[in-house]
Design a protein around this motif. Structure first.
Motif, PDB file in Angstrom:
ATOM      1  N   HIS A  65      32.980  52.210  40.991  1.00  0.00           N
ATOM      2  CA  HIS A  65      33.767  51.296  40.161  1.00  0.00           C
ATOM      3  C   HIS A  65      34.795  50.543  41.002  1.00  0.00           C
ATOM      4  O   HIS A  65      35.197  50.986  42.066  1.00  0.00           O
ATOM      5  CB  HIS A  65      34.481  52.070  39.058  1.00  0.00           C
ATOM      6  CG  HIS A  65      33.582  52.986  38.288  1.00  0.00           C
ATOM      7  ND1 HIS A  65      32.757  52.558  37.277  1.00  0.00           N
ATOM      8  CD2 HIS A  65      33.371  54.337  38.399  1.00  0.00           C
ATOM      9  CE1 HIS A  65      32.076  53.573  36.796  1.00  0.00           C
ATOM     10  NE2 HIS A  65      32.431  54.662  37.448  1.00  0.00           N
ATOM     11  N   THR A  66      35.227  49.404  40.495  1.00  0.00           N
ATOM     12  CA  THR A  66      36.290  48.630  41.121  1.00  0.00           C
ATOM     13  C   THR A  66      37.267  48.209  40.036  1.00  0.00           C
ATOM     14  O   THR A  66      36.925  47.412  39.163  1.00  0.00           O
ATOM     15  CB  THR A  66      35.741  47.378  41.830  1.00  0.00           C
ATOM     16  OG1 THR A  66      34.751  47.772  42.778  1.00  0.00           O
ATOM     17  CG2 THR A  66      36.858  46.645  42.563  1.00  0.00           C
ATOM     18  N   ASN A  67      38.466  48.767  40.082  1.00  0.00           N
ATOM     19  CA  ASN A  67      39.477  48.490  39.059  1.00  0.00           C
ATOM     20  C   ASN A  67      40.770  48.025  39.694  1.00  0.00           C
ATOM     21  O   ASN A  67      41.034  48.318  40.868  1.00  0.00           O
ATOM     22  CB  ASN A  67      39.764  49.741  38.224  1.00  0.00           C
ATOM     23  CG  ASN A  67      38.623  50.087  37.282  1.00  0.00           C
ATOM     24  OD1 ASN A  67      37.741  49.262  37.027  1.00  0.00           O
ATOM     25  ND2 ASN A  67      38.626  51.297  36.769  1.00  0.00           N
ATOM     26  N   ALA A  68      41.588  47.341  38.898  1.00  0.00           N
ATOM     27  CA  ALA A  68      42.906  46.918  39.359  1.00  0.00           C
ATOM     28  C   ALA A  68      43.968  47.699  38.601  1.00  0.00           C
ATOM     29  O   ALA A  68      43.867  47.879  37.387  1.00  0.00           O
ATOM     30  CB  ALA A  68      43.101  45.426  39.121  1.00  0.00           C
ATOM     31  N   TYR A  69      45.001  48.149  39.328  1.00  0.00           N
ATOM     32  CA  TYR A  69      46.079  48.931  38.729  1.00  0.00           C
ATOM     33  C   TYR A  69      47.421  48.359  39.184  1.00  0.00           C
ATOM     34  O   TYR A  69      47.590  47.986  40.349  1.00  0.00           O
ATOM     35  CB  TYR A  69      45.983  50.402  39.136  1.00  0.00           C
ATOM     36  CG  TYR A  69      44.694  51.061  38.712  1.00  0.00           C
ATOM     37  CD1 TYR A  69      44.514  51.520  37.412  1.00  0.00           C
ATOM     38  CD2 TYR A  69      43.638  51.201  39.608  1.00  0.00           C
ATOM     39  CE1 TYR A  69      43.322  52.116  37.016  1.00  0.00           C
ATOM     40  CE2 TYR A  69      42.442  51.792  39.227  1.00  0.00           C
ATOM     41  CZ  TYR A  69      42.291  52.244  37.929  1.00  0.00           C
ATOM     42  OH  TYR A  69      41.103  52.823  37.541  1.00  0.00           O
ATOM     43  N   SER A  70      48.384  48.342  38.279  1.00  0.00           N
ATOM     44  CA  SER A  70      49.709  47.811  38.603  1.00  0.00           C
ATOM     45  C   SER A  70      50.405  48.693  39.637  1.00  0.00           C
ATOM     46  O   SER A  70      50.376  49.925  39.540  1.00  0.00           O
ATOM     47  CB  SER A  70      50.572  47.753  37.339  1.00  0.00           C
ATOM     48  OG  SER A  70      50.043  46.856  36.411  1.00  0.00           O
ATOM     49  N   LEU A  71      51.050  48.054  40.587  1.00  0.00           N
ATOM     50  CA  LEU A  71      51.844  48.782  41.577  1.00  0.00           C
ATOM     51  C   LEU A  71      53.222  49.085  41.008  1.00  0.00           C
ATOM     52  O   LEU A  71      53.871  48.222  40.420  1.00  0.00           O
ATOM     53  CB  LEU A  71      51.981  47.943  42.853  1.00  0.00           C
ATOM     54  CG  LEU A  71      50.737  47.944  43.748  1.00  0.00           C
ATOM     55  CD1 LEU A  71      50.694  46.703  44.618  1.00  0.00           C
ATOM     56  CD2 LEU A  71      50.707  49.203  44.617  1.00  0.00           C
ATOM     57  N   THR A  72      53.664  50.319  41.176  1.00  0.00           N
ATOM     58  CA  THR A  72      54.966  50.729  40.647  1.00  0.00           C
ATOM     59  C   THR A  72      55.977  50.981  41.754  1.00  0.00           C
ATOM     60  O   THR A  72      57.151  51.232  41.466  1.00  0.00           O
ATOM     61  CB  THR A  72      54.835  52.019  39.813  1.00  0.00           C
ATOM     62  OG1 THR A  72      54.319  53.072  40.645  1.00  0.00           O
ATOM     63  CG2 THR A  72      53.886  51.802  38.647  1.00  0.00           C
ATOM     64  N   SER A  73      55.543  50.920  43.002  1.00  0.00           N
ATOM     65  CA  SER A  73      56.436  51.174  44.131  1.00  0.00           C
ATOM     66  C   SER A  73      57.192  49.911  44.509  1.00  0.00           C
ATOM     67  O   SER A  73      57.005  48.848  43.924  1.00  0.00           O
ATOM     68  CB  SER A  73      55.624  51.697  45.326  1.00  0.00           C
ATOM     69  OG  SER A  73      54.424  50.957  45.482  1.00  0.00           O
TER      70      SER A  73
END
Length: 331
Positions: A65-73
């Protein structure tokens, strides 16, 4: 948070499409909520990572799979990236794969950060409204506000047994952070807060679709201009079926009708045309094709605002044309 599509932002992406993938090592995994895990990545040799602007996402190759996730750092001179991943109930996609297979010490492939949900630097104030896992891009907005001394106010509604980044919201937002465990209480407070904002405030909201719809509809009803309302939805299901349109393949002089609920990519594949693709969610950029004519409805998170305005390329996995219009591609 897994992303799908967002409202227009005014800051420039920090990673150009031509920048290659990175191989990072998983340095930490924590259980942030009942079904939320936070993953931290770093360069295997300890080298600095590309910086990013608030609201950026990281495209992760999670097994098949290839997903995008928000960066929290923190995006300023980062030495690590952090994302929080909600495992979707009964899901078998990238989020479930991350929960089931990724371990500390593993190597993962990611694309450099990109943003389609950046804060407007000229805003007099930033009003941040988050629901559930939608808090993840809001956390990066809060970090930037604290760093640059921007005036900010945040409202966060969540389920007590499945919350993420509550401590971060409280620490970064201070007395300007308000927490809600009942959606009804959030809705009541929302109406008051939207009415009392000073001129020049920009609103940013992320969370479940019904929450975003309620926030946007309430703001518009209260006279907020759309140019000051920014939102980001998550999950491929957040995209509506879209209007039917026509696709003209200029090299073969073939015309295809693309019905509502069918993507341009699926229509092309049905004719036997193979288009390289990975995520099918408008985040990885793999399926990018040239656009020679027509008005596109860009729904991806890969092309920059300038690239979308140029009308020279399109992501066929998610983008479309207005109802009844025709797009032309050199295929």
């Amino acid at each position: 948070m897994k992303l799908a599509v967002s409202a227009e932002s005014s800051e420039v992406n920090t990673a150009a499409p031509s920048i290659g993938a990175l191989t990072l090592i998983v340095t930490g995994i924590t259980q942030s909520g009942r079904s939320i895990r936070t993953f931290t990545f770093a360069d295997p040799q300890g080298a600095p990572l590309p910086g990013f602007i608030p609201g950026s996402h990281l495209v992760v190759h999670a097994g098949p799979h290839t997903n995008a996730y928000s960066l929290t750092s923190d995006g300023t001179d980062p030495i690590e990236y952090s994302i929080s991943v909600l495992r979707v109930a009964d899901g078998a996609g990238g989020s479930a794969w991350m929960h089931d297979h990724v371990r500390v010490g593993d190597l993962v492939r990611v694309l450099p950060p990109r943003s389609a949900f950046a804060p407007v630097a000229r805003a007099a104030k930033h009003l941040l409204l988050a629901g559930g896992i939608g808090v993840t891009p809001i956390v990066s907005h809060l970090r930037a506000a604290a760093r640059w001394g921007r005036k900010v106010q945040v409202l966060y509604t969540f389920r007590p047994d499945n919350a993420a980044h509550v401590d971060d919201v409280v620490e970064l937002g201070g007395t300007d952070a308000e927490l809600f465990t009942a959606r009804a209480d959030f809705a009541v407070r929302l109406s008051v807060v939207l009415r009392e904002q000073p001129v020049g405030t920009h609103l940013y909201t992320c969370g479940p679709g019904p929450l975003i719809d309620h926030v946007v509809e309430t703001a518009v009803a209260l006279g907020w201009p759309e140019s000051r309302i920014h939102f980001e939805r998550f999950g491929i299901d957040a995209l509506d079926a879209g209007d039917p349109f026509r696709l003209r393949l200029t090299e073969s002089s073939t015309t295809l009708d693309v019905p509502s609920g069918t993507s341009m990519l699926e229509a092309l594949e049905a004719t036997g045309i193979s288009i390289p693709n990975l995520c099918r969610q408008g985040v990885c950029g793999e399926c990018r094709i040239p656009l020679t004519a027509g008005e596109a409805v860009h729904r991806d998170l890969f092309l920059s605002d300038e690239e979308k305005s140029s009308g020279e390329a399109i992501m066929p996995c998610v983008s479309r044309a207005p109802d009844g219009c025709t797009l032309e591609v050199p295929l």
